[in-house]
Scaffold this motif. Structure first.
Motif, PDB file in Angstrom:
ATOM      1  N   TYR A 112       0.824  -1.212   0.000  1.00  8.89           N
ATOM      2  CA  TYR A 112       0.000   0.000   0.000  1.00  8.89           C
ATOM      3  C   TYR A 112       0.850   1.251   0.000  1.00  8.89           C
ATOM      4  O   TYR A 112       0.551   2.219  -0.659  1.00  8.89           O
ATOM      5  N   SER A 113       1.949   1.199   0.793  1.00  8.51           N
ATOM      6  CA  SER A 113       2.725   2.418   0.911  1.00  8.51           C
ATOM      7  C   SER A 113       3.443   2.733  -0.413  1.00  8.51           C
ATOM      8  O   SER A 113       3.559   3.881  -0.807  1.00  8.51           O
TER       9      SER A 113
ATOM     10  N   GLU B 146       2.290   1.952  -3.323  1.00  7.22           N
ATOM     11  CA  GLU B 146       1.252   2.424  -4.240  1.00  7.22           C
ATOM     12  C   GLU B 146       0.871   3.875  -3.928  1.00  7.22           C
ATOM     13  O   GLU B 146       0.716   4.703  -4.817  1.00  7.22           O
ATOM     14  N   LEU B 147       0.777   4.144  -2.630  1.00  2.15           N
ATOM     15  CA  LEU B 147       0.432   5.485  -2.192  1.00  2.15           C
ATOM     16  C   LEU B 147       1.501   6.483  -2.626  1.00  2.15           C
ATOM     17  O   LEU B 147       1.207   7.566  -3.124  1.00  2.15           O
ATOM     18  N   ASN B 148       2.744   6.047  -2.435  1.00  5.41           N
ATOM     19  CA  ASN B 148       3.880   6.852  -2.836  1.00  5.41           C
ATOM     20  C   ASN B 148       3.795   7.242  -4.303  1.00  5.41           C
ATOM     21  O   ASN B 148       4.003   8.396  -4.690  1.00  5.41           O
TER      22      ASN B 148
ATOM     23  N   ILE C 148       1.118   7.332  -6.119  1.00  6.26           N
ATOM     24  CA  ILE C 148       0.009   8.251  -6.351  1.00  6.26           C
ATOM     25  C   ILE C 148       0.406   9.666  -5.942  1.00  6.26           C
ATOM     26  O   ILE C 148       0.173  10.629  -6.676  1.00  6.26           O
ATOM     27  N   VAL C 149       1.039   9.791  -4.774  1.00  2.00           N
ATOM     28  CA  VAL C 149       1.455  11.101  -4.289  1.00  2.00           C
ATOM     29  C   VAL C 149       2.472  11.709  -5.253  1.00  2.00           C
ATOM     30  O   VAL C 149       2.413  12.884  -5.582  1.00  2.00           O
TER      31      VAL C 149
END
Ligand code: C2E
Ligand code: MG
Ligand code: MG
Ligand code: MG
Length: 281
Positions: free
Chosen positions: A13-14, A16-18, A20-21
């Motif tokens: 998740y992190s 993927e989040l990274n 996206i950010v």
């Protein structure tokens, strides 16, 4: 619960989040530059009158011609532009550009042609939006009745009372108004009746597969609802002959979609309209 998520999942998740950010920041930084440096392009998707078969208008759709990434579709940058407020200068550019196109088409004798631009709720909430739009129209010498403004049903319903006020001012200017992606935004019928709009655009998800009865029942119901409220009804995302036959049968007013044409550069649109005008009635 946290235990069952596990370490690997967290890393997944992190990462993927990274990503996206990162993409978000990249977009935000380059978007403001792109607006200044003319990387935005406006294409026009023809709208066809279902009774006459003529091209009566077009919807302006923005694209980003990114020097490295290539063409970026609006769904990837409009949400970022809305969050950052960059939608305001971007939206002003879109309106300016569309007015320029209207002026060029008027010079070619296409006096009744209507160009629709998409507006975000954030633009509507700007102070004196209607007044400034009026100034823009005058500056270009564009007749307000040749400009149409599309706002999605869900954005109108964010603050329906405020929207009602601005729509009233815009209506008083003489521009045309339409509710975009209709059927997906949960508007109450009492609001719908109060909004001073001219068109509703049936969301393309309802047209789906002809043969899928559930959806077509909704399309028919929306056409009837629109007509009962004295509005014109436009179908978007029309891709097949069967859909056109269905829409004709149920007296839908206008359509746009890949079956007829995707969005086109301004000069190609103008040639198409010119050809159309030369045809005998
Ligand atoms: P929209 O206003 O509902 O525009 C219709 C979208 O459907 C366009 O996608 C169009 O290219 C696409 N489309 C047209 N015909 C067909 C078809 O037959 N089949 C399918 N599957 N799709 C079709 P596009 O250009 O990618 O734009 C997506 C959305 O981005 C627009 O949805 C609109 O909400 C937003 N948008 C585009 N330009 C602007 C703008 O200048 N300002 C704002 N605020 N939003 C914009
Ligand atoms: Mg639209
Ligand atoms: Mg739409
Ligand atoms: Mg849409």
């Amino acid at each position: 619960h946290a235990k069952t998520l596990g370490k690997n999942n967290f890393q997944f998740y992190s990462a993927e989040l990274n990503q996206i950010v990162h993409e978000h920041l990249m977009l935000e930084a380059s978007l403001s530059r792109a607006i200044r440096e003319h990387e935005m392009v406006l294409d026009y998707q023809p709208k066809v009158d279902l009774r006459t078969g003529k091209v009566v208008g077009a919807e302006a759709l923005v694209r980003w011609r990114h020097p490295v990434e290539g063409m970026i579709p609006p769904d990837r940058f409009i949400p970022v532009a809305e969050e950052t407020g960059l939608i305001v200068p971007l939206g002003e550019w879109v309106i300016d550009e569309a007015c320029g196109a209207l002026k060029a088409m008027r010079a070619l004798g296409m006096d009744d042609f209507v160009i629709a631009v998409n507006l975000s709720a954030r633009q509507l909430r700007q102070r004196q939006f209607a007044e400034r739009l009026g100034e823009t129209l005058r500056r270009h010498g564009v007749d307000p009745r040749n400009l149409e403004l599309e706002v999605t049903e869900s954005q109108l319903m964010e603050q329906p009372e405020d929207a009602l006020g601005v729509l009233g001012q815009l209506k008083a200017l003489g521009v045309r108004l339409s509710i975009d992606d209709f059927g997906t935004g949960y508007s109450s019928l009492s609001h719908l009746q109060k909004f001073p709009v001219d068109y509703i655009k049936i969301d393309r998800s309802f047209l789906g597969n002809v043969g899928h009865d559930g959806h077509l029942v909704i399309t028919r119901a929306i056409i009837a609802l629109g007509h009962n409220l004295k509005l014109k009804v436009v179908a978007e995302g029309v891709e097949t002959r069967e859909q056109i036959a269905f829409l004709r049968k149920h007296n839908c007013d206008q359509m746009q979609g890949y079956y007829f044409s995707p969005a086109l550069p301004q000069d190609v649109l103008q040639e198409m309209v010119a050809r159309d005008q030369r045809l005998p009635d």
